[in-house]
Write a protein that holds these residues in place. Structure first.
Motif, PDB file in Angstrom:
ATOM      1  N   ASP A   4      -9.830   8.459  10.941  1.00  0.00           N
ATOM      2  CA  ASP A   4     -10.919   7.546  10.638  1.00  0.00           C
ATOM      3  C   ASP A   4     -10.414   6.139  10.951  1.00  0.00           C
ATOM      4  O   ASP A   4      -9.378   5.985  11.584  1.00  0.00           O
ATOM      5  CB  ASP A   4     -11.376   7.685   9.180  1.00  0.00           C
ATOM      6  N   GLU A   5     -11.124   5.123  10.517  1.00  0.00           N
ATOM      7  CA  GLU A   5     -10.717   3.753  10.827  1.00  0.00           C
ATOM      8  C   GLU A   5      -9.516   3.302  10.012  1.00  0.00           C
ATOM      9  O   GLU A   5      -8.959   2.241  10.250  1.00  0.00           O
ATOM     10  CB  GLU A   5     -11.885   2.772  10.605  1.00  0.00           C
ATOM     11  N   ASP A   6      -9.105   4.090   9.029  1.00  0.00           N
ATOM     12  CA  ASP A   6      -7.980   3.715   8.168  1.00  0.00           C
ATOM     13  C   ASP A   6      -6.673   4.220   8.790  1.00  0.00           C
ATOM     14  O   ASP A   6      -6.006   5.098   8.240  1.00  0.00           O
ATOM     15  CB  ASP A   6      -8.184   4.289   6.766  1.00  0.00           C
ATOM     16  N   VAL A   7      -6.341   3.673   9.962  1.00  0.00           N
ATOM     17  CA  VAL A   7      -5.152   4.067  10.711  1.00  0.00           C
ATOM     18  C   VAL A   7      -4.431   2.805  11.162  1.00  0.00           C
ATOM     19  O   VAL A   7      -5.060   1.837  11.584  1.00  0.00           O
ATOM     20  CB  VAL A   7      -5.524   4.915  11.953  1.00  0.00           C
ATOM     21  N   PRO A  33      -2.651   3.679   4.651  1.00  0.00           N
ATOM     22  CA  PRO A  33      -3.481   4.318   5.683  1.00  0.00           C
ATOM     23  C   PRO A  33      -2.618   5.319   6.450  1.00  0.00           C
ATOM     24  O   PRO A  33      -1.402   5.394   6.248  1.00  0.00           O
ATOM     25  CB  PRO A  33      -3.884   3.146   6.585  1.00  0.00           C
ATOM     26  N   ARG A  34      -3.226   6.065   7.326  1.00  0.00           N
ATOM     27  CA  ARG A  34      -2.449   6.953   8.191  1.00  0.00           C
ATOM     28  C   ARG A  34      -1.664   6.096   9.158  1.00  0.00           C
ATOM     29  O   ARG A  34      -2.181   5.122   9.705  1.00  0.00           O
ATOM     30  CB  ARG A  34      -3.357   7.888   8.944  1.00  0.00           C
ATOM     31  N   LEU A  63      -9.050   0.288  15.149  1.00  0.00           N
ATOM     32  CA  LEU A  63      -7.773   0.659  14.538  1.00  0.00           C
ATOM     33  C   LEU A  63      -6.849  -0.550  14.516  1.00  0.00           C
ATOM     34  O   LEU A  63      -6.912  -1.413  15.386  1.00  0.00           O
ATOM     35  CB  LEU A  63      -7.131   1.806  15.308  1.00  0.00           C
ATOM     36  N   ARG A  64      -5.989  -0.601  13.544  1.00  0.00           N
ATOM     37  CA  ARG A  64      -5.074  -1.731  13.416  1.00  0.00           C
ATOM     38  C   ARG A  64      -3.728  -1.409  14.049  1.00  0.00           C
ATOM     39  O   ARG A  64      -3.307  -0.261  14.087  1.00  0.00           O
ATOM     40  CB  ARG A  64      -4.893  -2.082  11.946  1.00  0.00           C
ATOM     41  N   LEU A 103       0.829  -1.209   0.000  1.00  0.00           N
ATOM     42  CA  LEU A 103       0.000   0.000   0.000  1.00  0.00           C
ATOM     43  C   LEU A 103       0.865   1.260   0.000  1.00  0.00           C
ATOM     44  O   LEU A 103       0.535   2.246  -0.657  1.00  0.00           O
ATOM     45  CB  LEU A 103      -0.940   0.004   1.204  1.00  0.00           C
ATOM     46  N   ARG A 134      -1.228   4.288  -1.421  1.00  0.00           N
ATOM     47  CA  ARG A 134      -2.562   4.132  -0.851  1.00  0.00           C
ATOM     48  C   ARG A 134      -2.505   3.738   0.624  1.00  0.00           C
ATOM     49  O   ARG A 134      -3.412   3.108   1.138  1.00  0.00           O
ATOM     50  CB  ARG A 134      -3.350   3.063  -1.622  1.00  0.00           C
ATOM     51  N   ARG A 137      -5.408  14.582   3.996  1.00  0.00           N
ATOM     52  CA  ARG A 137      -6.622  13.872   3.551  1.00  0.00           C
ATOM     53  C   ARG A 137      -7.596  14.810   2.931  1.00  0.00           C
ATOM     54  O   ARG A 137      -7.788  15.901   3.170  1.00  0.00           O
ATOM     55  CB  ARG A 137      -7.308  13.175   4.718  1.00  0.00           C
TER      56      ARG A 137
END
Length: 180
Positions: free
Chosen positions: A51-54, A12-13, A79-80, A5, A10, A180
């Motif tokens: 957001d959830e893309d962290v 995530p944060r 969050l991951r 990614l 692409r 973003r």
């Protein structure tokens, strides 16, 4: 997957929750340094810009998991955490921005704990009762393992060697807004 990614633009944060000194030593390109204490203190402000893309990052995953719990408590669940942290990332040969080499927190804790136990054991031969200092350190390390926290690490993180310039939360939030 995260490496792919990143290559594709692409990603995530990426929030790196290690100390500023650890971050300066090595970090994933494009990541933001928000030390765990800063993140915990300003989690509500950060929540509004995430957001959830962290993906949360630390050395091994323990501090990142704590950061995830703090953000979940502020209303940002799911969050991951980067599996294996920076250790696994570097072992995989993934890209890293490098700065001046410093000892990571785990190594510092091992040095201080080992030195205290060794010194108290040696002095305890001559001075009765001093060996109990080493026993107390052992008890603290046992608790640290069971609770997945480390009081000695928290204390060491406050030393000038580990602090360096603390990321300003307003600057981090401005950077989060602008990307973003």
């Amino acid at each position: 997957m995260l490496h792919r990614l990143l290559r594709e633009g692409r990603a995530p944060r990426l929030l790196d929750v290690r100390t500023p000194a650890e971050f300066r030593t090595a970090h994933i390109p494009g990541s933001y340094n928000v030390p765990l204490a800063t993140l915990s203190e300003h989690r509500a402000e950060l929540r509004d810009h995430l957001d959830e893309d962290v993906v949360l990052i630390c050395r091994s995953g323990a501090r990142a998991a704590q950061a995830g719990q703090a953000l979940a408590g502020a209303g940002l669940p799911g969050l991951r955490v980067l599996d294996g942290g920076m250790v696994a990332w570097e072992e995989a040969g993934a890209p890293v921005n490098r700065g001046p080499e410093r000892w990571d927190m785990e190594r510092q804790v091992r040095l201080v704990a080992g030195s205290v136990v060794l010194a108290s054991g040696l002095v305890g031969v001559l001075v009765p009762g001093v060996h109990l200092i080493g026993t107390a350190v052992g008890a603290g390390l046992t608790y640290a393992a069971l609770s997945n926290t480390c009081a000695m690490g928290v204390l060491l993180s406050k030393l000038p060697y580990n602090r360096g310039p603390r990321p300003d939360i307003r600057t981090v939030i401005a950077e989060l807004r602008s990307t973003r």
